[in-house]
Design a protein around this motif. Sequence first.
Motif, PDB file in Angstrom:
ATOM      1  N   ARG A 158     -45.631 -14.388  59.649  1.00 52.19           N
ATOM      2  CA  ARG A 158     -44.967 -15.182  58.615  1.00 52.19           C
ATOM      3  C   ARG A 158     -45.935 -16.186  57.979  1.00 52.19           C
ATOM      4  NH1 ARG A 158     -40.960 -19.598  58.541  1.00 52.19           N
ATOM      5  NH2 ARG A 158     -39.314 -19.087  57.059  1.00 52.19           N
ATOM      6  N   THR A 162     -47.367 -16.081  54.088  1.00 50.59           N
ATOM      7  CA  THR A 162     -47.096 -17.228  53.208  1.00 50.59           C
ATOM      8  C   THR A 162     -48.376 -17.837  52.667  1.00 50.59           C
ATOM      9  OG1 THR A 162     -45.067 -17.733  54.453  1.00 50.59           O
ATOM     10  CG2 THR A 162     -45.985 -19.488  53.068  1.00 50.59           C
ATOM     11  N   LEU A 184     -42.815 -21.118  48.139  1.00 50.16           N
ATOM     12  CA  LEU A 184     -42.742 -19.931  47.282  1.00 50.16           C
ATOM     13  C   LEU A 184     -42.609 -20.302  45.812  1.00 50.16           C
ATOM     14  CD1 LEU A 184     -40.463 -17.477  49.317  1.00 50.16           C
ATOM     15  CD2 LEU A 184     -42.945 -17.375  49.007  1.00 50.16           C
ATOM     16  N   THR A 191     -45.253 -12.224  44.771  1.00 54.44           N
ATOM     17  CA  THR A 191     -44.921 -12.471  46.174  1.00 54.44           C
ATOM     18  C   THR A 191     -43.835 -11.534  46.705  1.00 54.44           C
ATOM     19  OG1 THR A 191     -43.224 -14.110  45.609  1.00 54.44           O
ATOM     20  CG2 THR A 191     -45.489 -14.916  45.879  1.00 54.44           C
ATOM     21  N   LYS A 192     -43.426 -10.557  45.917  1.00 53.50           N
ATOM     22  CA  LYS A 192     -42.277  -9.728  46.300  1.00 53.50           C
ATOM     23  C   LYS A 192     -42.493  -9.018  47.632  1.00 53.50           C
ATOM     24  CE  LYS A 192     -40.423  -8.891  41.665  1.00 53.50           C
ATOM     25  NZ  LYS A 192     -40.111  -7.865  40.630  1.00 53.50           N
ATOM     26  N   ARG A 194     -44.638  -9.743  50.075  1.00 57.75           N
ATOM     27  CA  ARG A 194     -44.729 -10.722  51.167  1.00 57.75           C
ATOM     28  C   ARG A 194     -43.351 -11.299  51.489  1.00 57.75           C
ATOM     29  NH1 ARG A 194     -49.322 -11.713  48.045  1.00 57.75           N
ATOM     30  NH2 ARG A 194     -51.316 -11.505  49.142  1.00 57.75           N
ATOM     31  N   GLU A 195     -42.576 -11.578  50.450  1.00 58.96           N
ATOM     32  CA  GLU A 195     -41.228 -12.107  50.677  1.00 58.96           C
ATOM     33  C   GLU A 195     -40.373 -11.107  51.446  1.00 58.96           C
ATOM     34  OE1 GLU A 195     -38.988 -14.324  47.677  1.00 58.96           O
ATOM     35  OE2 GLU A 195     -40.759 -14.188  46.394  1.00 58.96           O
ATOM     36  N   ARG A 196     -40.500  -9.824  51.109  1.00 56.99           N
ATOM     37  CA  ARG A 196     -39.726  -8.812  51.834  1.00 56.99           C
ATOM     38  C   ARG A 196     -40.084  -8.803  53.310  1.00 56.99           C
ATOM     39  NH1 ARG A 196     -40.884  -4.816  47.268  1.00 56.99           N
ATOM     40  NH2 ARG A 196     -39.114  -5.032  45.849  1.00 56.99           N
ATOM     41  N   TYR A 199     -38.729 -12.161  54.939  1.00 55.86           N
ATOM     42  CA  TYR A 199     -37.282 -12.192  55.116  1.00 55.86           C
ATOM     43  C   TYR A 199     -36.804 -11.085  56.051  1.00 55.86           C
ATOM     44  CZ  TYR A 199     -37.108 -15.720  51.510  1.00 55.86           C
ATOM     45  OH  TYR A 199     -37.292 -16.882  50.810  1.00 55.86           O
TER      46      TYR A 199
END
Length: 313
Positions: A158, A162, A184, A191-192, A194-196, A199
């Motif tokens: 994580r 980030t 973010l 960042t799509k 990395r965000e996936r 999360y």
Amino acid sequence: MEKNGTMVTEFILLGFQLPAELQMGLFLVFLVLYFITMVGNLGMIVLIQRDPRLQTPMYFFLCHLSFLDICYSSVIVPQFLETLGTDKMAITYECCATQFFFFTLCASTECFLLAVMAYDRYVAVCNPLLYATAMTPQTCLGLVTGAYAGAMVNAVIRTGCTFSISFCKSNHVDFFFCDLPPLLKLACSDTKLRERVIYLLAFLVITTSISVILISYFFIIQAILKIRTAGGKAKTFSTCASHMTAVALFFGTLIFIYLKGNMGKSLGEDKIVSVFYTVVIPMLNPMIYSLRNKEVKEALKKAFNGMKVSQAD
């Protein structure tokens, strides 16, 4: 990266952006809450270590929960107190990443530990005759080690995801510590993916822990319903009441912050909820387990009586 293309070397934590007089009042409130958190959790650890009656698996796990609450609160509150007391809002990039890592580590470990504690209650209630052989010191240590190890993996991935993001929109973090949603908002790169990943990990940690807790309590409730006397039901249920309260408070706020649909769109609301689970819950846990637990109350009385005797001598 900043707008001019240079590397971001520090972030500015905007906090709650209150007038000076209110900011000092908030400083005093946080200072008192942090002091109560430290005293309560350290007291719980000392009490469990010193009283032979509390040398059981349940209190072994509770000791680690108190340790986590100390770490959890200490990762956030001292730095925020410094901001409130000195108006020093800047935090270096490295310190921000470090805070983010340890915050994630503590939160993830607490998720897994609460699940482990639910499993412990399941074995105690549903298989009381096998409890001593099922929950050996080696087993308890293995469960706690697994909780820390799983949390470490989550924290590393994580944090890596980030802080591999390019920050260029600003270095002003509209929060009181380095948390994911406000960071973010500063990203200038895509960042799509990395965000996936981030999360998905949060979803796995929370849902896995909650699943273990729900399954454990499903069988616990079944076992309680089979008890014929009302007194027996109440006594058995009381052994789980403190844990259920801690679970409801902790996971309720985590779900609100990290799994809600409008993630990051209401940071003002998120700040208030974040104060609750980073400051208030670590303070409340020792009270929840001491006020609702007969063994802890008896151990406290014994400790206070011992102090009175030593003072009289």
